[in-house]
Structure formats: C-alpha cells, structure tokens
Design an enzyme around this catalytic site. Structure first.
Site, mmCIF file in Angstrom:
data_model
loop_
_atom_site.group_PDB
_atom_site.id
_atom_site.type_symbol
_atom_site.label_atom_id
_atom_site.label_comp_id
_atom_site.label_asym_id
_atom_site.label_seq_id
_atom_site.Cartn_x
_atom_site.Cartn_y
_atom_site.Cartn_z
ATOM 1 C CB ALA A 72 93.681 63.382 65.782
ATOM 2 C CD GLU B 205 100.388 59.694 64.813
ATOM 3 O OE1 GLU B 205 100.309 60.927 64.906
ATOM 4 O OE2 GLU B 205 101.386 59.045 65.197
#
Length: 267
Positions: A73, A141
């Site tokens: 991302a 993450e």
C-alpha cells in the site's frame, strides 16, 4: 505484441499468436509500485477487461521496476487520509486484490525484488508464483498497526498451513528467495533477472491447452479447496459436465486421434 494502458500505472501487453497470454504490468516505478487509490482502480479495470476477454487464456502479473515487484500500500498517501478517507478507499483497494484473485483463467506472478504487504498479496492472489533470486517477500502489516487486508490472512495459510502463516504474519519478517521457495511461499525459483521470461514461457505452455478446460479446471480447483472430499468431488463433477460436451472436448479428442495440434474453438 500489443499494448494497452489502464490509467497511468498499469500496462497490459498481449503476447504470442492469438494473443492468448496477457501480461498485466505494474508500472509505477517512481514509487516501487506502491498501490495508491489510482493504481488500485487501474488494476480493477484491467482485471475486468481481461476477465471478459475470451481470447485470454493466461494472465502474468509483472513489474516494470527493476528492484521491486510491489512494496504494498502507498503509505505516503495513507498518511494523509482521514478516517473517512480510509473507509471510502477500502472498497477500491480491496477490489484490486479480488480483481486478480477472481480472474477466471490461470494466473502467474513474476516476482523479483521486494514483494511486501499488498505486493505479496497480489502475488498470493495468483495461482502460481515464479520468483528470481533477488525476491524478498513478506506480510509486515502488523509492524505498522494493521493486518494483511488484501487476502493475506486467508491466502497464506492455504499455501503454507495455519501455523507457518501465523509465524510469518505475527513476526512481520521478510523472507529471502531461497527460504521462500523452501517454505512454499513461491513455487518456482529461477535465475536472477529471469522471473518475467520464465513466467511468460510457462504461460505459453499453459495457453496451448483448451481455454474451456483451463477455465473449468481453475473453477474446480478454487471452488473445491477447503471442502470435504465428497463435496469437492461434486464441484469437480459440475466442472466436468461443463466441458464434456464442449467444442473444445470434441476437438481435443479428434486432434489426439488424428495426431495433430488442436485448433481450439474455445466453446
């Protein structure tokens, strides 16, 4: 070879006679292919077009960056988001990963350099992962306060088992190519700089087969995974019935008996 661009950051190339192999190239080199909102929309659009194209038999996901497949991302963009922005962006981002995952034809990721977070999730969404010796993969993450949200918590355990997936996700560690192959995080390990070429070669071998058969086989593999054996065999039988009376089946049997190359009608 023909080319078509979807937005600024995704390039689709068609390869070979009949253009049966499609290459979906992530093309945001200045950001190491970090997945921004705009890039996610482009992946969604490209996957929709490829899924609807009956000439496409295999899709290969590649990168135009020489040191990364995709770093996940776009955290610089995310840093500017309000909570409301993040909520609005979620369906767009999720759509990019499910777009690759739900392609009805076999898919291959060609990975070199960094494939981290959402980048590795794009690869996990493919049926096969070809990686070169420079590949570094991982789902980091939790180290930035979130979880793998592009399918990682579901796709990784399906590849390597629940305990191994838990270790990799909880530690957020990066895994270099040799260990990644040993653990089953990637399927084929090839010489440095050869991931794209080897993936396209593999795609060409796959694309020589029946397009009807390929789509049905993928459907059976995906829908049957995780079911008990009896239910899985029913899924397989339904897929068999969808091809048993097809033009491709008739042509395949005829070509075998006549000792010639099949000319698939694709229906």
């Amino acid at each position: 070879m023909s080319e078509e661009r979807f937005g600024e950051f995704v390039l689709v190339r068609r390869h070979g006679e009949g253009r049966h192999v499609a290459e979906l190239a992530l093309d945001r080199p200045k950001a190491m292919n970090a997945v921004s909102t705009e890039m996610a929309r482009s992946v969604v659009a490209a996957c929709a077009a490829l899924g609807d194209d009956k000439d496409v038999r295999v899709v290969v996901v590649t990168s135009t960056h020489d040191r990364a497949f995709c770093v996940g991302a776009d955290l610089k963009e995310r840093n500017s988001f309000s909570d409301a922005d993040l909520v609005r962006q979620r369906p767009v981002a999720r759509g990019a990963y499910t777009g690759v995952l739900e392609l009805p034809v076999p898919t291959i990721a060609a990975v070199h350099g960094f494939a981290l977070g959402g980048g590795f999730e794009l690869a996990l969404a493919c049926d096969l992962i070809v990686a070169d010796g420079t590949a570094v993969v991982g789902l980091p993450e939790v180290s930035v306060g979130v979880i793998p949200g592009g399918g990682g918590t579901q796709l990784l355990p399906r590849r390597v088992g629940a305990a191994r997936a838990a270790e990799l996700i909880f530690t957020a560690r990066r895994v270099a190519a040799p260990e990644a192959r040993e653990l089953g995080l990637v399927d084929l390990l090839v010489a440095e700089g050869r991931d794209r070429e080897e993936a396209l070669t593999l795609a060409g071998r796959i694309a020589a087969n029946s397009p009807v058969g390929l789509r049905a086989a993928k459907r059976a593999l995906r829908l049957g995974h995780g079911l008990d054996l009896r239910a899985g065999l029913e899924v397989e039988d339904a897929a068999w019935r969808s091809v048993a009376f097809s033009g491709d089946r008739a042509e395949g049997v005829a070509a075998f008996n006549e000792k010639r190359k099949p000319q698939w009608p694709g229906e």
